[in-house]
Scaffold this motif. Structure first.
Motif, short mmCIF file in Angstrom:
data_model
loop_
_atom_site.label_atom_id
_atom_site.label_comp_id
_atom_site.label_asym_id
_atom_site.label_seq_id
_atom_site.Cartn_x
_atom_site.Cartn_y
_atom_site.Cartn_z
N VAL A 1 0.85 -1.20 0.00
CA VAL A 1 0.00 0.00 0.00
C VAL A 1 0.88 1.25 0.00
CG1 VAL A 1 -0.15 0.00 2.53
CG2 VAL A 1 -1.95 1.09 1.19
N PRO A 2 0.47 2.33 -0.67
CA PRO A 2 1.26 3.57 -0.66
C PRO A 2 1.32 4.22 0.73
CG PRO A 2 -0.29 3.56 -2.50
CD PRO A 2 -0.67 2.42 -1.60
N SER B 1 4.65 6.11 -3.42
CA SER B 1 4.15 4.83 -3.90
C SER B 1 5.23 4.21 -4.77
CB SER B 1 2.84 5.03 -4.67
OG SER B 1 2.26 3.78 -5.00
N GLY B 2 4.85 3.35 -5.70
CA GLY B 2 5.82 2.65 -6.54
C GLY B 2 6.15 1.29 -5.95
N PRO B 3 6.67 0.37 -6.76
CA PRO B 3 6.89 -1.01 -6.32
C PRO B 3 7.71 -1.16 -5.04
CG PRO B 3 7.17 -0.84 -8.69
CD PRO B 3 7.00 0.56 -8.19
N ALA B 4 8.81 -0.42 -4.92
CA ALA B 4 9.66 -0.58 -3.73
C ALA B 4 8.94 -0.12 -2.47
CB ALA B 4 10.96 0.21 -3.90
N ILE B 5 8.15 0.94 -2.58
CA ILE B 5 7.38 1.43 -1.43
C ILE B 5 6.30 0.42 -1.05
CG2 ILE B 5 5.78 3.21 -0.65
CD1 ILE B 5 8.68 4.14 -0.67
N LEU B 6 5.58 -0.10 -2.04
CA LEU B 6 4.54 -1.08 -1.75
C LEU B 6 5.13 -2.30 -1.04
CD1 LEU B 6 2.35 -1.08 -5.01
CD2 LEU B 6 2.12 0.34 -2.97
N GLN B 7 6.29 -2.74 -1.51
CA GLN B 7 6.93 -3.91 -0.90
C GLN B 7 7.27 -3.65 0.57
OE1 GLN B 7 6.85 -6.71 -2.40
NE2 GLN B 7 8.15 -6.88 -4.19
N ILE B 8 7.90 -2.52 0.84
CA ILE B 8 8.36 -2.27 2.21
C ILE B 8 7.19 -1.97 3.13
CG2 ILE B 8 8.74 0.23 2.27
CD1 ILE B 8 11.25 -2.52 3.35
#
Length: 398
Positions: A192-193, A235-242
């Motif tokens: 999630v962002p 947001s973005g993939p790395a943010i969603l992952q963490i």
């Protein structure tokens, strides 16, 4: 009244897979869903392309209070098994990056593959079917719905969880588990962002839409992919992952341009190109808007030779050791998954049957098993659904 060997609540990825697996072994299956269309979450996944699995699926790609729970199903139904099904029906696919596999023919093709297989096997799918009450009887369960009373020997809960409430997602499965005495672990939005408070957001106000490669870390976890600045935060993939590892109050560290030691790069450039302007050097690596936002209090127009080493190190730190504390997340409305769920200690990892309630099964997102971004949650749906379907078939013939 209809009487079925097995009823599956939820016509999503896990539910449809379970129906196929059970029906292949001769089980009479009814799938019910309160939505007006099957597989809605499949259709929107991967930007409409359906990131249907990941070539590098491992148990380490999943979060759960019991990290061992997912191992059995992932071993018995692998990513290669699902890829073989996609190949069997002739659907083209491609790897985008990092083992992420996408359908060339959009998400509808994957959903059609599942629905067509259900049709071939005689699986009945009943939509717009709202659950009113569920009760246990001697040989199974009685379901009271807006479309009549349904009896079954086996009841599978594949109703998902709370992410994407605008598509009808609810905590129905967790409430049902509680009704039968099962424990629910703490739930929260995942993948999630982040949001930032007004003070932290102010210097970033002109960055909405800017994306850059970065290493993002929180506690002992790190992910490297793009980050995306938004009008609310990040947001973005790395943010969603963490975000799946972050807890309120914890800081997040971002290292942009992670392949380069920026402080050392500045020192080398200062020695080799002393007359080059600092702003020119920065523009080689970062978007102009990002430079302006992160260096507002620095004069970047001077030649490199006029800067002290500590100033160059300070600027490098701003890009490569940027720390912030999110004010929160954008919640279930923007979350791709729900973290937590039905406690896996309550469920068999082999059959997915509740240990204390014979004939009651839980699969997919409703369980306390959550994958990383990149096709891992679909693979969990396929694996848990397949193994549960086979277990139901075995129980019918035992």
């Amino acid at each position: 009244m209809s009487n079925n060997h097995a009823v599956i609540i939820g016509a999503g990825a896990a539910g449809l897979m379970c129906a196929i697996s059970a029906a292949e072994s001769g089980v009479d299956v009814l799938v019910i869903d309160h939505a007006n269309k099957a597989g809605k979450k499949i259709l929107i996944s991967g930007g409409g392309r359906c990131n249907f699995t990941n070539m590098y699926t491992e148990p380490s790609n999943y979060l759960s209070q019991n990290p061992h729970f997912c191992k059995s199903a992932l071993k018995r139904y692998t990513q290669w098994d699902f890829i073989a099904e996609v190949d069997r029906v002739g659907l083209p696919w491609h790897e985008k990056k990092l083992g992420q596999l996408f359908s060339d023919n959009k998400s509808q093709a994957i959903l059609d593959m599942l629905l067509n297989r259900c049709d071939e096997l005689g699986v009945t799918i009943r939509l717009n079917c709202t659950m009113e009450t569920v009760s246990q009887q001697e040989n199974g369960f009685i379901l009271n719905t807006n479309q009549g009373v349904i009896e079954c020997h086996a009841l599978v809960v594949a109703s998902g969880a709370m992410s994407f409430p605008t598509m009808g997602a609810t905590d129905f499965g967790h409430k049902l588990a509680k009704k039968f005495g099962l424990n629910i672990t703490e739930t929260r939005p995942g993948l999630v962002p982040f949001t930032l408070d007004a003070r932290d957001l102010a210097p970033l106000k002109n960055l909405s839409g800017v994306a850059i490669d970065a290493m993002v870390s929180c506690r002992d976890m790190s992910f490297r992919e793009n980050i995306l600045f938004t009008h609310k935060g990040l947001s973005g993939p790395a943010i969603l992952q963490i975000s799946s590892y972050w807890k309120p109050g914890q800081s997040v560290t971002v290292c942009m341009l992670p392949d380069i030691d920026l402080a050392q790069f500045f020192k080398d450039a200062q020695q080799n190109q002393p007359n080059k302007q600092l702003n020119t050097v920065l523009r080689q690596h970062f978007p102009e808007r990002l430079i302006e936002a992160f260096c507002q209090d620095f004069d970047l127009s001077k030649p490199l030779q006029q800067y002290k080493h500590k100033d160059l190190t300070s600027i490098a730190e701003r890009f490569q050791n940027w720390q912030f504390i999110p004010s929160g997340t954008e919640g279930y409305k923007k979350a791709e998954v729900t973290l937590g769920g039905v406690d896996t200690d309550e469920v068999s990892s082999k059959t997915f049957e509740a240990k204390s309630v014979k004939g009651l099964y839980f699969i997919g997102e409703v369980l306390d098993v959550t994958g990383h971004l990149g096709g891992f949650n679909f693979q969990w749906a396929w694996a848990s659904g397949h193994c549960c379907g086979k277990a139901i078939a075995d129980s019918m013939t035992a």
